[in-house]
Design an enzyme around this catalytic site. Sequence first.
Site, PDB file in Angstrom:
ATOM      1  N   VAL A   1       0.835  -1.204   0.000  1.00  0.00           N
ATOM      2  CA  VAL A   1       0.000   0.000   0.000  1.00  0.00           C
ATOM      3  C   VAL A   1       0.877   1.263   0.000  1.00  0.00           C
ATOM      4  O   VAL A   1       0.375   2.374   0.132  1.00  0.00           O
ATOM      5  CB  VAL A   1      -0.932   0.021   1.241  1.00  0.00           C
ATOM      6  CG1 VAL A   1      -1.882  -1.165   1.221  1.00  0.00           C
ATOM      7  CG2 VAL A   1      -0.144   0.050   2.551  1.00  0.00           C
TER       8      VAL A   1
ATOM      9  N   HIS B   1      -4.385  -4.102  -2.405  1.00  0.00           N
ATOM     10  CA  HIS B   1      -4.813  -3.778  -1.034  1.00  0.00           C
ATOM     11  C   HIS B   1      -4.910  -2.270  -0.794  1.00  0.00           C
ATOM     12  O   HIS B   1      -4.861  -1.831   0.359  1.00  0.00           O
ATOM     13  CB  HIS B   1      -3.853  -4.436  -0.018  1.00  0.00           C
ATOM     14  CG  HIS B   1      -3.922  -5.939  -0.016  1.00  0.00           C
ATOM     15  ND1 HIS B   1      -2.958  -6.745   0.542  1.00  0.00           N
ATOM     16  CD2 HIS B   1      -4.885  -6.779  -0.501  1.00  0.00           C
ATOM     17  CE1 HIS B   1      -3.314  -8.018   0.393  1.00  0.00           C
ATOM     18  NE2 HIS B   1      -4.473  -8.060  -0.239  1.00  0.00           N
TER      19      HIS B   1
HETATM   20  C1  BJW Z   1      12.004 -10.518   1.204  1.00  0.00           C
HETATM   21  C2  BJW Z   1      13.000  -9.677   1.602  1.00  0.00           C
HETATM   22  C3  BJW Z   1      13.766  -9.125   0.592  1.00  0.00           C
HETATM   23  C4  BJW Z   1      12.042 -10.297   3.370  1.00  0.00           C
HETATM   24  N1  BJW Z   1      13.501  -9.422  -0.680  1.00  0.00           N
HETATM   25  N2  BJW Z   1      11.767 -10.816  -0.059  1.00  0.00           N
HETATM   26  C5  BJW Z   1      -8.503 -18.546   2.198  1.00  0.00           C
HETATM   27  C6  BJW Z   1      -7.820 -19.295   3.150  1.00  0.00           C
HETATM   28  C7  BJW Z   1      -7.597 -18.764   4.433  1.00  0.00           C
HETATM   29  C8  BJW Z   1      -8.031 -17.491   4.785  1.00  0.00           C
HETATM   30  C9  BJW Z   1      -8.694 -16.747   3.836  1.00  0.00           C
HETATM   31  C10 BJW Z   1      -8.924 -17.264   2.567  1.00  0.00           C
HETATM   32  N3  BJW Z   1      -9.572 -16.332   1.862  1.00  0.00           N
HETATM   33  C11 BJW Z   1      -9.732 -15.213   2.624  1.00  0.00           C
HETATM   34  C12 BJW Z   1      -9.216 -15.441   3.849  1.00  0.00           C
HETATM   35  C13 BJW Z   1      -9.190 -14.463   4.991  1.00  0.00           C
HETATM   36  C14 BJW Z   1      -8.059 -13.451   4.938  1.00  0.00           C
HETATM   37  C15 BJW Z   1      -6.745 -14.206   4.926  1.00  0.00           C
HETATM   38  O1  BJW Z   1      -6.113 -14.390   3.906  1.00  0.00           O
HETATM   39  N4  BJW Z   1      -6.301 -14.632   6.103  1.00  0.00           N
HETATM   40  C16 BJW Z   1      -5.047 -15.378   6.233  1.00  0.00           C
HETATM   41  C17 BJW Z   1      -3.982 -14.509   6.916  1.00  0.00           C
HETATM   42  C18 BJW Z   1      -5.313 -16.626   7.025  1.00  0.00           C
HETATM   43  N5  BJW Z   1      -8.211 -12.594   3.772  1.00  0.00           N
HETATM   44  C19 BJW Z   1      -8.936 -11.487   3.831  1.00  0.00           C
HETATM   45  O2  BJW Z   1      -9.559 -11.153   4.826  1.00  0.00           O
HETATM   46  C20 BJW Z   1      -9.006 -10.673   2.556  1.00  0.00           C
HETATM   47  N6  BJW Z   1     -10.366 -10.396   2.247  1.00  0.00           N
HETATM   48  C21 BJW Z   1     -11.194 -11.335   1.814  1.00  0.00           C
HETATM   49  O3  BJW Z   1     -10.841 -12.454   1.546  1.00  0.00           O
HETATM   50  O4  BJW Z   1     -12.482 -10.891   1.702  1.00  0.00           O
HETATM   51  C22 BJW Z   1     -13.513 -11.786   1.350  1.00  0.00           C
HETATM   52  C23 BJW Z   1     -14.735 -10.924   1.144  1.00  0.00           C
HETATM   53  C24 BJW Z   1     -15.304 -10.872  -0.093  1.00  0.00           C
HETATM   54  C25 BJW Z   1     -16.410 -10.043  -0.291  1.00  0.00           C
HETATM   55  C26 BJW Z   1     -16.898  -9.282   0.770  1.00  0.00           C
HETATM   56  C27 BJW Z   1     -16.298  -9.322   2.007  1.00  0.00           C
HETATM   57  C28 BJW Z   1     -15.205 -10.162   2.211  1.00  0.00           C
HETATM   58  C29 BJW Z   1      -8.345  -9.292   2.746  1.00  0.00           C
HETATM   59  C30 BJW Z   1      -6.919  -9.398   3.067  1.00  0.00           C
HETATM   60  C31 BJW Z   1      -6.372  -7.984   3.330  1.00  0.00           C
HETATM   61  C32 BJW Z   1      -4.941  -8.046   3.831  1.00  0.00           C
HETATM   62  N7  BJW Z   1      -4.605  -6.775   4.364  1.00  0.00           N
HETATM   63  C33 BJW Z   1      -3.230  -6.522   4.785  1.00  0.00           C
HETATM   64  C34 BJW Z   1      -3.181  -5.117   5.397  1.00  0.00           C
HETATM   65  C35 BJW Z   1      -3.303  -4.076   4.255  1.00  0.00           C
HETATM   66  C36 BJW Z   1      -3.337  -2.674   4.773  1.00  0.00           C
HETATM   67  C37 BJW Z   1      -2.079  -2.258   5.454  1.00  0.00           C
HETATM   68  O5  BJW Z   1      -0.962  -2.369   4.872  1.00  0.00           O
HETATM   69  O6  BJW Z   1      -2.186  -1.847   6.583  1.00  0.00           O
HETATM   70  O7  BJW Z   1      -2.352  -6.625   3.673  1.00  0.00           O
HETATM   71  S1  BJW Z   1      -2.588  -7.762   5.907  1.00  0.00           S
HETATM   72  C38 BJW Z   1      -0.956  -7.732   5.270  1.00  0.00           C
HETATM   73  O8  BJW Z   1      -0.632  -9.032   4.697  1.00  0.00           O
HETATM   74  C39 BJW Z   1      -0.981  -6.731   4.108  1.00  0.00           C
HETATM   75  C40 BJW Z   1      -0.152  -7.445   3.076  1.00  0.00           C
HETATM   76  O9  BJW Z   1      -0.441  -6.934   1.785  1.00  0.00           O
HETATM   77  C41 BJW Z   1      -0.547  -8.881   3.277  1.00  0.00           C
HETATM   78  C42 BJW Z   1       0.453  -9.863   2.722  1.00  0.00           C
HETATM   79  O10 BJW Z   1       1.691  -9.762   3.374  1.00  0.00           O
HETATM   80  P1  BJW Z   1       3.030  -9.925   2.528  1.00  0.00           P
HETATM   81  O11 BJW Z   1       3.134  -8.837   1.546  1.00  0.00           O
HETATM   82  O12 BJW Z   1       3.102 -11.307   1.986  1.00  0.00           O
HETATM   83  O13 BJW Z   1       4.155  -9.652   3.647  1.00  0.00           O
HETATM   84  P2  BJW Z   1       4.738 -10.635   4.755  1.00  0.00           P
HETATM   85  O14 BJW Z   1       5.305  -9.787   5.822  1.00  0.00           O
HETATM   86  O15 BJW Z   1       3.747 -11.661   5.165  1.00  0.00           O
HETATM   87  O16 BJW Z   1       5.912 -11.417   3.999  1.00  0.00           O
HETATM   88  C43 BJW Z   1       7.099 -10.755   3.593  1.00  0.00           C
HETATM   89  C44 BJW Z   1       7.926 -11.716   2.767  1.00  0.00           C
HETATM   90  O17 BJW Z   1       9.046 -11.013   2.275  1.00  0.00           O
HETATM   91  C45 BJW Z   1       8.458 -12.931   3.542  1.00  0.00           C
HETATM   92  O18 BJW Z   1       8.209 -14.100   2.802  1.00  0.00           O
HETATM   93  C46 BJW Z   1       9.965 -12.663   3.613  1.00  0.00           C
HETATM   94  O19 BJW Z   1      10.757 -13.853   3.554  1.00  0.00           O
HETATM   95  C47 BJW Z   1      10.169 -11.840   2.378  1.00  0.00           C
HETATM   96  N8  BJW Z   1      11.341 -10.951   2.400  1.00  0.00           N
HETATM   97  N9  BJW Z   1      12.960  -9.582   3.012  1.00  0.00           N
HETATM   98  C48 BJW Z   1      12.486 -10.298  -0.935  1.00  0.00           C
HETATM   99  N10 BJW Z   1      14.783  -8.254   0.886  1.00  0.00           N
END
Ligand code: BJW
Length: 250
Positions: free
Chosen positions: A107, A123
Amino acid sequence: MNLPELPADLRASLGKARNLVVLTGAGMSTESGVPVFRGPGGLWEGNRPEDLATPEAFARDSEKVWRWYRWRLEKIALAESHDGHRALVDLEQGNALDQVTVITQNVDGMHQRAGSRNVLELHGNITRARCSTHCGEVRDSLSVDPANCNCPCGRGGLRPDVVWFGEGLDPDVLTRAERTLHEADMVWVVGTSAVVYPAAALPGLAAGRGVCVVEVNPEPTPLTSRLTHSLRVPASAGLRALALAVASGS
Ligand code: BJW
């Protein structure tokens, strides 16, 4: 910077690619000084997502939520793009590929600040605030007073224009992302733990069609075993190596 050696079969696939999709997560921005979410030093260390990144948390304590987003906004304002961001801009502006699309979960707007133009934000964007009732009010996040974030419409509160847990992604953005992945002939998945859905399901759309999908991440993820190649290096080195191979046509 030490660039990784790319295997010959990956170099061959990179030489043939015309339509690239790059799916990025928080690890893409960490070399710019923006923290990741999960793992040591991540945003969720000492913070519960349900207290900061859900509509319920905002309804309960909007000031706490805004103070956290303010702190992140300040960090992002100081961040500078790195060579991985620039490698993607070079590819978008160069002639080696017909199309380059960045689909980001981030974001922070770092891709656009670096110069990428074709970016889909799954997001949302932290720099914008909008009314919680979707009344149409949109502001710069920094103009919102954390202690008084009532919307002028009188019905809702001004909140960060990001997607919180339990909220649906913008259906138009998600459809465009899925369509783009259906058309891609090369996908790079960079810096995501691949645990948050629906974003984590997107690389599978391409992998399922036999498209070359490359992970760039120092750590393995739940996706790793389904992908064609994994580069266990930071985003800056991995993306520059991939971009050089594309540009050289090998
Ligand atoms: C490096 C590095 C370097 C380090 N180089 N790499 C199916 C199964 C299970 C659960 C669900 C499902 N479907 C939906 C869900 C529920 C939920 C979900 O997924 N939960 C799981 C956690 C269990 N999903 C939702 O709620 C979503 N909505 C939804 O499904 O709605 C349905 C609906 C439909 C219609 C009406 C109503 C509802 C929404 C999800 C929103 C996520 N939001 C966040 C916050 C955003 C705002 C903010 O920034 O404040 O998004 S949470 C957070 O996680 C953020 C990120 O975009 C997201 C992903 O994280 P990301 O980018 O992967 O980061 P990290 O920290 O996890 O990983 C970093 C990586 O980098 C690591 O692997 C490191 O190794 C690596 N790394 N240094 C390269 N130098």
